[in-house]
Design a protein around this motif. Structure first.
Motif, PDB file in Angstrom:
ATOM      1  N   ALA A 186       0.828  -1.207   0.000  1.00 56.36           N
ATOM      2  CA  ALA A 186       0.000   0.000   0.000  1.00 56.36           C
ATOM      3  C   ALA A 186       0.862   1.257   0.000  1.00 56.36           C
ATOM      4  N   GLN A 187       1.975   1.224   0.739  1.00 57.46           N
ATOM      5  CA  GLN A 187       2.881   2.376   0.750  1.00 57.46           C
ATOM      6  C   GLN A 187       3.465   2.612  -0.634  1.00 57.46           C
ATOM      7  N   TYR A 188       3.886   1.530  -1.288  1.00 54.75           N
ATOM      8  CA  TYR A 188       4.435   1.684  -2.637  1.00 54.75           C
ATOM      9  C   TYR A 188       3.371   2.201  -3.609  1.00 54.75           C
ATOM     10  N   GLU A 189       2.139   1.674  -3.485  1.00 53.12           N
ATOM     11  CA  GLU A 189       1.073   2.142  -4.356  1.00 53.12           C
ATOM     12  C   GLU A 189       0.764   3.616  -4.108  1.00 53.12           C
ATOM     13  N   GLY A 190       0.761   4.022  -2.819  1.00 52.51           N
ATOM     14  CA  GLY A 190       0.541   5.430  -2.502  1.00 52.51           C
ATOM     15  C   GLY A 190       1.626   6.325  -3.069  1.00 52.51           C
ATOM     16  N   ASP A 191       2.881   5.883  -2.933  1.00 50.37           N
ATOM     17  CA  ASP A 191       3.995   6.654  -3.503  1.00 50.37           C
ATOM     18  C   ASP A 191       3.846   6.774  -5.014  1.00 50.37           C
ATOM     19  N   ALA A 192       3.462   5.669  -5.658  1.00 52.88           N
ATOM     20  CA  ALA A 192       3.307   5.697  -7.117  1.00 52.88           C
ATOM     21  C   ALA A 192       2.179   6.642  -7.517  1.00 52.88           C
ATOM     22  N   ALA A 193       1.048   6.597  -6.762  1.00 52.44           N
ATOM     23  CA  ALA A 193      -0.071   7.485  -7.081  1.00 52.44           C
ATOM     24  C   ALA A 193       0.309   8.950  -6.878  1.00 52.44           C
ATOM     25  N   ARG A 194       1.065   9.223  -5.797  1.00 51.07           N
ATOM     26  CA  ARG A 194       1.492  10.600  -5.539  1.00 51.07           C
ATOM     27  C   ARG A 194       2.418  11.100  -6.637  1.00 51.07           C
ATOM     28  N   ILE A 195       3.338  10.250  -7.056  1.00 48.20           N
ATOM     29  CA  ILE A 195       4.247  10.632  -8.140  1.00 48.20           C
ATOM     30  C   ILE A 195       3.472  10.887  -9.421  1.00 48.20           C
ATOM     31  N   LEU A 196       2.458  10.028  -9.674  1.00 47.26           N
ATOM     32  CA  LEU A 196       1.643  10.196 -10.880  1.00 47.26           C
ATOM     33  C   LEU A 196       0.890  11.526 -10.853  1.00 47.26           C
ATOM     34  N   ILE A 197       0.325  11.881  -9.681  1.00 48.74           N
ATOM     35  CA  ILE A 197      -0.399  13.146  -9.560  1.00 48.74           C
ATOM     36  C   ILE A 197       0.528  14.334  -9.770  1.00 48.74           C
ATOM     37  N   VAL A 198       1.722  14.257  -9.145  1.00 46.77           N
ATOM     38  CA  VAL A 198       2.687  15.358  -9.282  1.00 46.77           C
ATOM     39  C   VAL A 198       3.121  15.523 -10.732  1.00 46.77           C
ATOM     40  N   GLU A 199       3.435  14.396 -11.371  1.00 46.33           N
ATOM     41  CA  GLU A 199       3.874  14.479 -12.764  1.00 46.33           C
ATOM     42  C   GLU A 199       2.746  14.968 -13.670  1.00 46.33           C
ATOM     43  N   LYS A 200       1.502  14.544 -13.358  1.00 38.93           N
ATOM     44  CA  LYS A 200       0.365  15.004 -14.157  1.00 38.93           C
ATOM     45  C   LYS A 200       0.169  16.506 -13.992  1.00 38.93           C
ATOM     46  N   ALA A 201       0.319  16.984 -12.735  1.00 38.75           N
ATOM     47  CA  ALA A 201       0.191  18.422 -12.493  1.00 38.75           C
ATOM     48  C   ALA A 201       1.284  19.203 -13.215  1.00 38.75           C
ATOM     49  N   LYS A 202       2.509  18.663 -13.175  1.00 41.17           N
ATOM     50  CA  LYS A 202       3.597  19.316 -13.890  1.00 41.17           C
ATOM     51  C   LYS A 202       3.304  19.374 -15.396  1.00 41.17           C
ATOM     52  N   ALA A 203       2.772  18.270 -15.923  1.00 41.49           N
ATOM     53  CA  ALA A 203       2.463  18.237 -17.355  1.00 41.49           C
ATOM     54  C   ALA A 203       1.362  19.238 -17.698  1.00 41.49           C
ATOM     55  N   GLU A 204       0.339  19.316 -16.825  1.00 40.91           N
ATOM     56  CA  GLU A 204      -0.742  20.261 -17.081  1.00 40.91           C
ATOM     57  C   GLU A 204      -0.237  21.704 -17.001  1.00 40.91           C
ATOM     58  N   ALA A 205       0.629  21.969 -16.001  1.00 46.08           N
ATOM     59  CA  ALA A 205       1.181  23.318 -15.878  1.00 46.08           C
ATOM     60  C   ALA A 205       1.998  23.687 -17.115  1.00 46.08           C
ATOM     61  N   GLU A 206       2.805  22.747 -17.584  1.00 45.39           N
ATOM     62  CA  GLU A 206       3.596  23.002 -18.784  1.00 45.39           C
ATOM     63  C   GLU A 206       2.689  23.198 -19.993  1.00 45.39           C
ATOM     64  N   SER A 207       1.606  22.398 -20.056  1.00 50.08           N
ATOM     65  CA  SER A 207       0.664  22.548 -21.163  1.00 50.08           C
ATOM     66  C   SER A 207       0.001  23.918 -21.133  1.00 50.08           C
ATOM     67  N   LYS A 208      -0.431  24.373 -19.924  1.00 50.36           N
ATOM     68  CA  LYS A 208      -1.049  25.692 -19.801  1.00 50.36           C
ATOM     69  C   LYS A 208      -0.061  26.795 -20.190  1.00 50.36           C
ATOM     70  N   ARG A 209       1.189  26.627 -19.755  1.00 52.68           N
ATOM     71  CA  ARG A 209       2.196  27.643 -20.087  1.00 52.68           C
ATOM     72  C   ARG A 209       2.391  27.747 -21.601  1.00 52.68           C
ATOM     73  N   LEU A 210       2.503  26.588 -22.230  1.00 55.37           N
ATOM     74  CA  LEU A 210       2.691  26.591 -23.673  1.00 55.37           C
ATOM     75  C   LEU A 210       1.434  27.114 -24.387  1.00 55.37           C
ATOM     76  N   GLN A 211       0.250  26.742 -23.836  1.00 56.98           N
ATOM     77  CA  GLN A 211      -0.990  27.219 -24.431  1.00 56.98           C
ATOM     78  C   GLN A 211      -1.094  28.743 -24.323  1.00 56.98           C
ATOM     79  N   GLY A 212      -0.748  29.266 -23.138  1.00 51.47           N
ATOM     80  CA  GLY A 212      -0.770  30.715 -22.961  1.00 51.47           C
ATOM     81  C   GLY A 212       0.220  31.422 -23.868  1.00 51.47           C
ATOM     82  N   GLN A 213       1.396  30.813 -23.986  1.00 56.27           N
ATOM     83  CA  GLN A 213       2.388  31.393 -24.881  1.00 56.27           C
ATOM     84  C   GLN A 213       1.881  31.389 -26.324  1.00 56.27           C
ATOM     85  N   GLY A 214       1.182  30.296 -26.700  1.00 54.80           N
ATOM     86  CA  GLY A 214       0.629  30.222 -28.056  1.00 54.80           C
ATOM     87  C   GLY A 214      -0.453  31.267 -28.282  1.00 54.80           C
TER      88      GLY A 214
END
Length: 311
Positions: A186-214
């Motif tokens: 469960a700890q490993y699954e939680g760590d994996a889910a947290r990493i997935l959320i963080v990476e998804k947020a980073k990807a969305e932030a980068e997407s918004k930045r690029l979209q705004g720049q566009g």
């Protein structure tokens, strides 16, 4: 005369044959003479005095193994069975002691194993029994060596080959182990889910930045295009207000055309009547004219006020 000679000859042959005996490899034979120990014979063809000497017994010099199962209780009140394997052999130069001093070596060894195990294990909790089984084996070997050396036996090695707790205790240990592994999973699954959320947020932030720049780049190019369009219209005699109104109307019709080409579009542009374009153009020209008039009036008022202040 010949009748008596034949039995004597047969008897002599029997006596002669009985004088020889064979001792197998890694075996020692004990010879007694009139019931008293006489000698020890090693492997090979051996000779003894008929009717005087006899083979009292044979001892194997090979390494033997005795498995002893001991049931005892640990310090934390858990009943456990230990299987102790004892490897031993008869010392070659002490065969006489091994044969005459001890009748049942297996029983003697078993008794010492029971004594040592039941003295050592109650000092430990169950987990320590598993962790320190080598220490138990060393204690058994030390005790057996001291005791059995006197009887002509050498203890080669002792091994604790099996530790078997009560069935209910094993089931509880398995449940604890399973729960611990589930917790880790469960700890490993939680760590994996947290990493997935963080990476998804980073990807969305980068997407918004690029979209705004566009979008910014798009608006910059639109503004540049509008500026160029106004300059072109000014060169043909159309002032900036009329040119801006004309550009807005043109964009209005371009938008209507784009909406009409998309069959699945849900966008509604208001106003969208046939007269909307001309009305929009007139309204915008009028608003620009009124805005200019208001600006000129404000400039005149400001200039008049400045002159009055100078006087």
């Amino acid at each position: 005369m010949n009748f008596y000679f034949i039995p004597l000859l047969v008897f002599g042959l029997i006596i002669l044959i009985s004088s020889f005996f064979i001792v197998k490899q890694q075996t020692a034979a004990i010879i007694e003479r009139f019931g008293r120990f006489n000698s020890i014979r090693q492997s090979g063809l051996q000779l003894k005095i008929p009717l005087v000497d006899k083979v009292a017994g044979r001892l194997s010099l090979k390494i033997q193994q005795l498995d002893v199962i001991v049931e005892t209780k640990t310090k934390d009140d858990v009943f456990v069975k230990l299987k102790v394997s004892v490897q031993f052999k008869v010392i070659r130069n002490k065969v006489e002691d091994a044969f005459y001093k001890l009748d049942y070596p297996h029983d003697q060894i078993t008794s010492y194993v029971f004594d040592v195990v039941r003295a050592e294990v109650p000092k430990m909790i169950l987990d320590d029994v598993f962790l320190k089984k080598d220490g138990i084996a060393i204690a058994v070997k030390s005790e057996l060596n001291d005791a059995m050396m006197e009887y002509g036996y050498d203890i080669i090695k002792t091994l604790v080959t099996d530790i078997d707790p009560d069935a209910q205790v094993k089931a509880a240990m398995n449940r604890i182990n399973a729960a611990d592994r589930e917790k880790t999973a469960a700890q490993y699954e939680g760590d994996a889910a947290r990493i997935l959320i963080v990476e998804k947020a980073k990807a969305e932030a980068e997407s918004k930045r690029l979209q705004g720049q566009g979008i910014a780049d798009q608006r910059r190019e639109i503004a540049r295009g509008l500026e160029e369009s106004v300059d072109v219209l000014n060169r043909v005699g159309i002032n900036s207000q009329e040119a801006s109104a004309l550009i807005v109307v043109t964009q209005h019709y371009d938008t209507l055309q784009a909406i009409g080409s998309e069959t699945n579009s849900n966008l509604i542009l208001l106003p969208n009547s046939p007269q909307a374009g001309s009305q929009m153009l007139n309204d915008m020209v009028a608003s620009f004219t009124a805005s200019n008039q208001i600006g000129e009036a404000m400039k005149k008022a400001k200039s008049k006020n400045e002159k009055q202040d100078d006087n």
